[in-house]
Structures are given as C-alpha cells and as structure tokens.
Design an enzyme around this catalytic site. Structure first.
Site, short mmCIF file in Angstrom:
data_model
loop_
_atom_site.label_atom_id
_atom_site.label_comp_id
_atom_site.label_asym_id
_atom_site.label_seq_id
_atom_site.Cartn_x
_atom_site.Cartn_y
_atom_site.Cartn_z
N HIS A 156 9.88 0.61 8.03
CA HIS A 156 9.19 -0.64 8.36
C HIS A 156 9.28 -1.71 7.25
O HIS A 156 9.79 -2.81 7.45
CB HIS A 156 7.70 -0.39 8.60
N ASP A 157 8.66 -1.40 6.11
CA ASP A 157 8.36 -2.45 5.14
C ASP A 157 9.58 -3.11 4.47
O ASP A 157 9.54 -4.31 4.18
CB ASP A 157 7.40 -1.92 4.07
N ASP A 178 6.84 1.17 1.86
CA ASP A 178 6.52 0.12 0.88
C ASP A 178 7.31 0.34 -0.41
O ASP A 178 7.80 -0.62 -1.03
CB ASP A 178 5.03 0.16 0.49
N ASN A 180 -2.39 2.86 3.43
CA ASN A 180 -1.85 4.18 3.78
C ASN A 180 -2.64 5.30 3.11
O ASN A 180 -2.85 6.36 3.69
CB ASN A 180 -0.39 4.28 3.35
N ASP A 227 0.85 -1.20 0.00
CA ASP A 227 0.00 0.00 0.00
C ASP A 227 0.88 1.25 0.00
O ASP A 227 0.80 2.07 0.91
CB ASP A 227 -0.95 0.00 1.21
N PHE A 254 -0.59 -0.29 12.69
CA PHE A 254 -1.50 0.16 11.63
C PHE A 254 -1.99 -0.96 10.70
O PHE A 254 -3.20 -1.12 10.49
CB PHE A 254 -0.80 1.26 10.80
N ASN A 255 -1.09 -1.75 10.12
CA ASN A 255 -1.52 -2.75 9.11
C ASN A 255 -2.52 -3.74 9.71
O ASN A 255 -3.46 -4.17 9.03
CB ASN A 255 -0.32 -3.53 8.56
N THR A 274 2.96 -5.98 2.82
CA THR A 274 3.47 -4.84 3.59
C THR A 274 2.37 -3.81 3.85
O THR A 274 2.67 -2.65 4.14
CB THR A 274 4.66 -4.17 2.87
C1 BDR Z 1 3.05 0.10 8.57
O1 BDR Z 1 1.98 1.02 8.37
C2 BDR Z 1 2.23 1.82 7.25
O2 BDR Z 1 2.04 3.15 7.57
C3 BDR Z 1 3.62 1.51 6.77
O3 BDR Z 1 3.67 1.52 5.35
C4 BDR Z 1 3.91 0.14 7.34
O4 BDR Z 1 3.49 -0.87 6.46
C5 BDR Z 1 3.77 0.46 9.87
O5 BDR Z 1 2.88 0.42 10.93
CA CA Z 2 2.90 -0.44 4.17
#
Ligand code: BDR
Ligand code: CA
Length: 316
Positions: A242-243, A15, A40, A10, A168-169, A126
């Site tokens: 993160h991703d 990502d 996102n 996303d 979040f994810n 991701t």
């Molecule tokens: C995740 O949430 C998104 O904002 C980032 O792309 C990552 O996948 C981190 O919490």
């Molecule tokens: Ca992501």
C-alpha cells in the site's frame, strides 16, 4: 530541485518500504523529517520502527519525531494481525542508533511549515491522519505552506479491508480524515482501489532479494512476512504494497491514472464509519478536493522499486 517532503507514518512493513523508497531518491525528494503516529502498532513501536529503517538505510541524519498516540476522539485500533506484534515482523527488531527527537511531531510539522515558503512542502501520510489533522487544527496558518498532501487511505471499488466499508487508515481516525479532506489544499489519495493492484508476488520478492544488498534483503524479509496474511485473506498472489504507492506517485506519476473528484468521509454511522464516499462520476455538486488514483502499472511499479532498492548496494 528536490521536492521537500515530510512522511507521516505508522510502520508497518509497507510504511517501512515507503521510507526506503524515499531514502533511495534524494535527487527528487528532500526528506525533511519523519513523523510517526499510533496506527498499525502503538506509537512507541512505530517511532522505533521508523528509526530502525533510518539505521538500516544509513540515514541516521533524518530526524524522527513521535506524535499522537491515540486518534482524535476514539480509542486506537491496531493491526498486529496483519503486521505482526512488532509492526515489522519478518526482520529482527533492535534498538536503533537513530535518536528520537524531543519535539512532538505535531509541533515539528507546525514549526517546519511556518518557517517554509508558501506552497513549498508536500506531506505524505501513510497512517491514520491524526498528526496532520491536529497540526491543521492547532495552527491553520500552516495551510498555505502545504504544496500537496499525498496520502494512502480509503477505498471505492475495492470496499473496505477493516470493515466492509472502510479502509484501515481512515477507519482508525475518521474525524482526522474529515479535517484533512476538507482542508482546502491539493490532495492526492491512493486507496485500496490502486494499492490492491500492487502485489508482492513471490517472483517480485525474489527479485528484490536477489539485489543482495542489506536494505533489499531486509525489504524481502519484511515482504515475505507481510505476504502471509493477505494471501490467505484475499486469495491473491501476494500482499498489497500500500504505502509505497504514495512515494512512487511523487517520483513517477506516469505509472498511475487518477481523476479529480470529491471525497468525503463518514464519521457518524455505526455501519459505515470511515467509509470514503468518492464522487467518481461527479453526481453531486460537492467541490473537487482530491485527485483520486485508481490504476497503476504494477510491473512498472516493481521495476522502479527494484531499480531504486539496487542503489543501496552501489555506495557500500
Ligand atoms: C493501510 O493500513 C495499514 O495496515 C498499512 O500500513 C496501510 O497504510 C492499508 O489499509
Ligand atoms: Ca501505514
């Protein structure tokens, strides 16, 4: 032989960098396709952003698919406050040449897995897990074809980044996360415990920019924007990348430490919706379903990322 992967994403600056790292690693990773999901930012932007990355990296031959716009049972929550209104603020957006495929991402995942050998495809989600869960739900016969799912999501020691309990994810589509975590295939999970160790400090972003190739410059521009939000929020020295941890784990697992345990997701509670309950100390008899990654050599990670991004300058 290169490992066959599908990245389900996303984009999102982080990502986007995960895609670039995969593009830079064709000896190890055969990127069959990129599937996109609402996360996102809304779906129409995530597939545009993924196709922009294909253009920027000269990988227009990688097929990009649009998938689910909304989570399984809830309205979509987006994260423009982190990623900017385009999802990849920091670089100018444009309409990419890389086409959007007509096929729905879920149908593409099912078709590709059904045509594949047993135990042969690695899925790399991701973003919210809506596409993967929908594919499993629609056609359970894809399961034996999955070699492993390597996903970014969840948190144990770090707590949540969207609510006190949830990352979040997982929060965006907890029902989808539940389906994936119970699917029975091997899963590697990289949550905030590890991704918060991988900070895009000024020094690291400067090293990326100094590579001087257009892909590295785009990466540095995206990370310079991404940096702003998290630095204020967490008072850390840079935003967590993160991703790309997912792709880096596939390429260089020795950079990471993890432990096999049970991970279950909360889908009912208003207070802790999307919480990932990680049975790190094996205090329940719930079955092992996840290799939970909790530590990374962050300097090694950035050295490796920089080495790979340098490759984009080599054949131009
Ligand atoms: C995740 O949430 C998104 O904002 C980032 O792309 C990552 O996948 C981190 O919490
Ligand atoms: Ca992501």
């Amino acid at each position: 032989m290169a490992r066959k992967i599908i990245i389900d994403c996303d984009p999102g600056q982080d990502d986007a960098v995960a895609l670039l790292l995969a593009f830079a690693s064709p000896e190890e990773l055969e990127l069959l396709g990129i599937t996109t999901v609402g996360g996102n930012v809304p779906l129409r932007l995530t597939h545009r952003n993924a196709r922009m990355m294909c253009d920027i990296a000269g990988k227009q031959d990688v097929p990009v698919f649009a998938g689910c716009a909304e989570p399984l049972v809830r309205p979509l929550q987006t994260a423009e406050m982190i990623h900017g209104e385009t999802g990849i603020n920091g670089i100018d957006v444009f309409e990419p040449d890389t086409p959007l495929q007509d096929e729905h991402a879920v149908d593409y995942i099912i078709r590709t897995l059904m045509d594949a050998d047993q135990d042969s495809i690695t899925l790399v989600p991701t973003g919210p897990l809506t596409n993967i869960a929908t594919a499993i739900d629609k056609q359970a016969a894809i399961l034996p074809k999955i070699h492993r799912i390597v996903l970014m999501g969840g948190a144990m020691r770090e707590g949540g980044n969207r609510t006190p309990s949830a990352e979040f994810n997982i929060l965006v589509d907890p029902e989808a996360a539940d389906i994936v975590l119970r699917c029975g295939r091997p899963i590697t999970q990289l949550g905030l415990d590890v991704t918060h160790q991988v900070l895009s400090t000024r020094d690291r972003v400067d090293r990326i920019r100094a590579l001087g190739n257009p892909v590295a410059e785009a990466t540095a521009d995206m990370l310079s924007f991404f940096d702003r939000y998290d630095t204020e929020k967490y008072t850390s020295k840079g935003a967590p990348l993160h991703d790309p941890c997912t792709v880096a784990w596939l390429l260089k697992p020795g950079l990471f430490d993890g432990k096999d345990c049970n991970v279950s997701v909360e889908t009912q509670s208003e207070l802790t919706l999307g919480h990932t309950a990680v049975d790190f100390w094996h205090v329940t008899d719930r079955p092992i379903n996840v290799h939970w990654v909790y530590r990374v050599d962050a300097d090694g990670f950035y050295d490796f990322l920089i080495e790979r991004l340098a490759r984009f300058g080599e054949d131009s």
